[in-house]
Design a protein around this motif. Structure first.
Motif, PDB file in Angstrom:
ATOM      1  N   ASN A 241      27.689  42.703  45.385  1.00 49.71           N
ATOM      2  CA  ASN A 241      28.458  41.559  44.903  1.00 49.71           C
ATOM      3  C   ASN A 241      29.790  42.022  44.332  1.00 49.71           C
ATOM      4  OD1 ASN A 241      25.326  40.861  43.605  1.00 49.71           O
ATOM      5  ND2 ASN A 241      26.150  39.606  45.243  1.00 49.71           N
ATOM      6  N   ALA A 242      30.781  41.136  44.379  1.00 49.20           N
ATOM      7  CA  ALA A 242      32.082  41.417  43.784  1.00 49.20           C
ATOM      8  C   ALA A 242      32.180  40.764  42.410  1.00 49.20           C
ATOM      9  CB  ALA A 242      33.198  40.901  44.687  1.00 49.20           C
ATOM     10  N   PHE A 243      33.044  41.342  41.564  1.00 46.55           N
ATOM     11  CA  PHE A 243      33.280  40.839  40.217  1.00 46.55           C
ATOM     12  C   PHE A 243      34.780  40.784  39.968  1.00 46.55           C
ATOM     13  CE2 PHE A 243      29.147  42.817  40.361  1.00 46.55           C
ATOM     14  CZ  PHE A 243      28.341  41.939  39.653  1.00 46.55           C
ATOM     15  N   THR A 244      35.180  40.025  38.956  1.00 45.21           N
ATOM     16  CA  THR A 244      36.589  39.973  38.586  1.00 45.21           C
ATOM     17  C   THR A 244      36.812  40.797  37.326  1.00 45.21           C
ATOM     18  OG1 THR A 244      36.286  37.939  37.290  1.00 45.21           O
ATOM     19  CG2 THR A 244      36.895  37.689  39.613  1.00 45.21           C
ATOM     20  N   PHE A 245      37.902  41.514  37.301  1.00 43.24           N
ATOM     21  CA  PHE A 245      38.261  42.383  36.181  1.00 43.24           C
ATOM     22  C   PHE A 245      39.623  41.938  35.640  1.00 43.24           C
ATOM     23  CE2 PHE A 245      35.243  44.615  38.726  1.00 43.24           C
ATOM     24  CZ  PHE A 245      34.529  45.423  37.868  1.00 43.24           C
ATOM     25  N   LYS A 246      39.695  41.776  34.314  1.00 40.34           N
ATOM     26  CA  LYS A 246      40.927  41.319  33.687  1.00 40.34           C
ATOM     27  C   LYS A 246      41.483  42.403  32.776  1.00 40.34           C
ATOM     28  CE  LYS A 246      42.850  37.302  31.246  1.00 40.34           C
ATOM     29  NZ  LYS A 246      42.520  35.987  30.639  1.00 40.34           N
ATOM     30  N   SER A 247      42.732  42.773  33.003  1.00 42.71           N
ATOM     31  CA  SER A 247      43.357  43.839  32.225  1.00 42.71           C
ATOM     32  C   SER A 247      44.010  43.284  30.968  1.00 42.71           C
ATOM     33  CB  SER A 247      44.409  44.554  33.086  1.00 42.71           C
ATOM     34  OG  SER A 247      45.533  43.708  33.259  1.00 42.71           O
ATOM     35  N   ALA A 248      44.544  44.179  30.153  1.00 43.31           N
ATOM     36  CA  ALA A 248      45.200  43.778  28.905  1.00 43.31           C
ATOM     37  C   ALA A 248      46.449  42.942  29.171  1.00 43.31           C
ATOM     38  CB  ALA A 248      45.562  45.018  28.087  1.00 43.31           C
ATOM     39  N   THR A 249      47.047  43.084  30.350  1.00 46.09           N
ATOM     40  CA  THR A 249      48.240  42.298  30.692  1.00 46.09           C
ATOM     41  C   THR A 249      47.885  40.925  31.240  1.00 46.09           C
ATOM     42  OG1 THR A 249      48.333  43.144  32.964  1.00 46.09           O
ATOM     43  CG2 THR A 249      49.454  44.432  31.255  1.00 46.09           C
ATOM     44  N   GLY A 250      46.582  40.676  31.428  1.00 40.57           N
ATOM     45  CA  GLY A 250      46.151  39.400  31.993  1.00 40.57           C
ATOM     46  C   GLY A 250      45.989  39.414  33.490  1.00 40.57           C
ATOM     47  N   ALA A 251      46.294  40.546  34.123  1.00 42.12           N
ATOM     48  CA  ALA A 251      46.146  40.649  35.577  1.00 42.12           C
ATOM     49  C   ALA A 251      44.664  40.625  35.943  1.00 42.12           C
ATOM     50  CB  ALA A 251      46.792  41.927  36.083  1.00 42.12           C
ATOM     51  N   VAL A 252      44.320  39.873  36.986  1.00 43.07           N
ATOM     52  CA  VAL A 252      42.934  39.759  37.436  1.00 43.07           C
ATOM     53  C   VAL A 252      42.790  40.412  38.804  1.00 43.07           C
ATOM     54  CG1 VAL A 252      41.066  38.168  38.048  1.00 43.07           C
ATOM     55  CG2 VAL A 252      42.572  37.637  36.123  1.00 43.07           C
ATOM     56  N   GLN A 253      41.803  41.271  38.924  1.00 42.84           N
ATOM     57  CA  GLN A 253      41.547  42.005  40.160  1.00 42.84           C
ATOM     58  C   GLN A 253      40.064  41.889  40.506  1.00 42.84           C
ATOM     59  OE1 GLN A 253      43.505  44.268  42.421  1.00 42.84           O
ATOM     60  NE2 GLN A 253      41.598  43.725  43.457  1.00 42.84           N
ATOM     61  N   THR A 254      39.777  41.589  41.759  1.00 43.23           N
ATOM     62  CA  THR A 254      38.393  41.553  42.220  1.00 43.23           C
ATOM     63  C   THR A 254      37.999  42.930  42.735  1.00 43.23           C
ATOM     64  OG1 THR A 254      38.604  39.228  42.831  1.00 43.23           O
ATOM     65  CG2 THR A 254      36.763  40.428  43.784  1.00 43.23           C
ATOM     66  N   ALA A 255      36.767  43.343  42.434  1.00 42.49           N
ATOM     67  CA  ALA A 255      36.289  44.655  42.874  1.00 42.49           C
ATOM     68  C   ALA A 255      34.767  44.648  42.957  1.00 42.49           C
ATOM     69  CB  ALA A 255      36.754  45.752  41.914  1.00 42.49           C
ATOM     70  N   ARG A 256      34.234  45.550  43.746  1.00 39.69           N
ATOM     71  CA  ARG A 256      32.809  45.842  43.754  1.00 39.69           C
ATOM     72  C   ARG A 256      32.576  47.136  42.995  1.00 39.69           C
ATOM     73  NH1 ARG A 256      30.691  44.842  50.042  1.00 39.69           N
ATOM     74  NH2 ARG A 256      30.834  42.552  50.022  1.00 39.69           N
ATOM     75  N   ILE A 257      31.346  47.342  42.552  1.00 43.30           N
ATOM     76  CA  ILE A 257      30.977  48.568  41.835  1.00 43.30           C
ATOM     77  C   ILE A 257      30.331  49.540  42.815  1.00 43.30           C
ATOM     78  CG2 ILE A 257      29.616  49.555  39.956  1.00 43.30           C
ATOM     79  CD1 ILE A 257      31.816  47.696  39.005  1.00 43.30           C
ATOM     80  N   VAL A 258      30.788  50.783  42.773  1.00 41.48           N
ATOM     81  CA  VAL A 258      30.190  51.877  43.546  1.00 41.48           C
ATOM     82  C   VAL A 258      29.855  52.988  42.567  1.00 41.48           C
ATOM     83  CG1 VAL A 258      30.527  53.577  45.372  1.00 41.48           C
ATOM     84  CG2 VAL A 258      31.500  51.285  45.622  1.00 41.48           C
TER      85      VAL A 258
END
Length: 308
Positions: A173-190
């Motif tokens: 499954n993919a998840f969304t990651f939010k950085s301190a700048t507010g940028a959102v990136q989708t990624a899977r965990i490996v």
């Protein structure tokens, strides 16, 4: 209101029923990944994680981790040599926040949707006479749901894992990651094993006993911690963000931390835990993957059945 095109998806009870119908009901055992054992360890967040995610968990130095290693399927007596997936579930805690990672040893799941999930399992219910699945039913499922062909093909392409310490693990499954700048990136965990990847040879499959994985990991951790790098895999253009049955080409990795398995836990130490992949810390969110969103309710049904 026109309801012609409304699709009614199987609910959590139907998903657990499908597992029970295929593997049977086993008192006190999980409906899926029934065979397994608990371990203990720690998670060390990486400074690199800050470029992708901001949250207190990833600013800590070291956090206790509870783990469960398992063999796929709902049969608690399955052989450790079976060519099925292996699982690694991890709970990392920081204050009142938990991060549950629910990982499999193949980069794709066997179903894209709850409908495919239920159909895949129904096609594998053993025939009362042959005590084996009916190949015609599996073929019919594959014709309707091609997503069900990908994981079995990968499993058939190599032997069973030789150790829980020498197999990679994937969130699917993919998840969304939010950085301190507010940028959102989708990624899977490996999760990558530092010891490398090793599968049983044909000779190993003949020589090894049906239960060896727990003792093998116990011996390893007695000598030294077993280590994995926890990575966020970024999607390449065209990689599906919502279909866990689709492999990713990927567009690079960001290291989230180092996972260290330090020993086998007491028997049953994590049996009461339910590792839920949408149990997420600040900075990480769920994607719109329908399998991911269905899992929490299904796990709750499974828990209730094994505790009554």
């Amino acid at each position: 209101m026109d309801t012609t095109n409304i699709v009614t998806r199987p609910g959590p009870v139907a998903m657990i029923d499908a597992l029970n119908d295929t593997f049977g009901k086993h008192a006190g055992k999980r409906a899926s990944h029934a065979k397994g054992f608990c371990a203990r360890g720690e998670f060390l967040p990486s400074p690199d994680a800050a470029q992708l995610v901001d949250g207190p968990l990833f600013r800590a130095e070291a956090l206790a981790a509870t783990l469960r290693f398992s063999v796929g399927g709902g049969n608690p007596g399955v052989s450790d040599k079976s060519r099925s997936v292996r699982g690694m579930a991890v709970r990392v805690s920081h204050g009142e926040q938990d991060w549950d990672l629910v990982l499999l040893s193949e980069p794709v799941f066997f179903a894209a949707t709850p409908e495919s999930f239920v159909s895949f399992l129904a096609a594998r219910v053993a025939d009362p006479l042959t005590r084996k699945p009916d190949p015609a039913k599996i073929a019919a499922h594959n014709a309707q749901f091609p997503d069900g062909t990908r994981q079995p093909a990968l499993l058939a392409a190599h032997g069973a894992p030789a150790s829980y310490a020498t197999t990679p693990y994937f969130s699917n499954n993919a998840f969304t990651f939010k950085s301190a700048t507010g940028a959102v990136q989708t990624a899977r965990i490996v999760v990558q094993p530092l010891a490398g990847t090793r599968y049983l040879s044909d000779e190993d499959e003949i020589a090894y006993p049906d239960a060896f994985l727990e003792e093998e990991l116990a011996l390893r951790t007695h000598a030294a911690a077993v280590e994995f790098d926890v990575m966020a895999q970024l999607p390449a253009e065209g990689d599906s963000l919502t279909d866990p049955s689709q492999p990713w080409l990927g567009a690079g990795m960001v290291k989230l931390g180092r996972l260290r398995v330090t020993g086998i836990a007491a028997h049953g130490a994590c049996d009461g835990l339910v590792f839920v992949p949408v149990n997420l810390p600040a900075g990480i969110g769920a994607s719109e993957d329908p399998i991911l969103l269905a899992r929490a309710a299904a796990y709750a049904v499974s828990l209730k059945r094994r505790t009554i």
